[in-house]
Design an enzyme around this catalytic site. Structure first.
Site: not given
Length: 185
Positions: A112-114
């Site tokens: 998730i995300c980065h």
């Protein structure tokens, strides 16, 4: 909700800069489904989390170092975001090797995300549709992935399920998908 009784889900982090909600929310979902979450990092001791990349969060004890993980015992691997966390993970050869080993074993991976930065470093995104925090879109495209702006993307790397989400707003869907993927492994 799927039953994860007897299943272990590893959460791979660096030592600092982990986006707290992206660690704790899917962790709680795994526990609520009866599974055993474990925190894996390159170093023993504790890891420190942040909120919105800048504000200090909590500290969490490492259950196993990367070299202590038996891939065969895992039902899934989760890579939380946090800019510093993800940037550090992708520079740790043992952490990148663990991601490759988990995928090679056919075990689902969720980032998730980065977190997808680690997937790029593992060399597994070419030809795969993924999502992430928007600032990674160019990185993913340059690595051969197709980037889309969706709360959850389910893809296959070989025959292995890879789940990706954009940010903490996507955590309800991401966490449920982690549980579902781990239950099916």
């Amino acid at each position: 909700m799927a039953d994860l009784t007897g299943k272990t889900v590893a959460f791979l982090t660096s030592e600092h800069g982990i986006e707290e909600a992206e660690l704790t929310t899917p962790w709680q979902a795994v526990q609520e489904a009866g599974g055993t979450p474990i925190l894996v990092s390159a170093e023993s001791g504790t890891v420190s989390a942040v909120n919105h990349d800048l504000d200090p969060g909590g500290s969490y004890p490492v259950d196993r170092t990367v070299d202590q993980v038996d891939v065969a015992e895992l039902a899934a691997l989760v890579i939380p975001g946090g800019t510093v966390n993800a940037d550090t993970l992708r520079t740790q050869s043992a952490s990148v090797a663990l991601v490759k080993d988990v995928l090679a074993a056919g075990i689902p991976v969720a980032a998730i995300c980065h977190g997808p930065w680690t997937l790029i470093e593992a060399g597994v995104v070419d030809g795969v549709t993924l999502t992430s925090y928007p600032s990674l879109a160019t990185d993913l495209r340059n690595a051969g992935a197709t980037w889309v702006d969706q709360e959850l993307v389910r893809s296959e790397v070989g025959t292995t399920t890879v789940l990706t989400s954009r940010n903490p707003d996507d955590l309800p869907v991401f966490s449920a998908a982690v549980v579902e993927a781990a239950a099916g492994s």
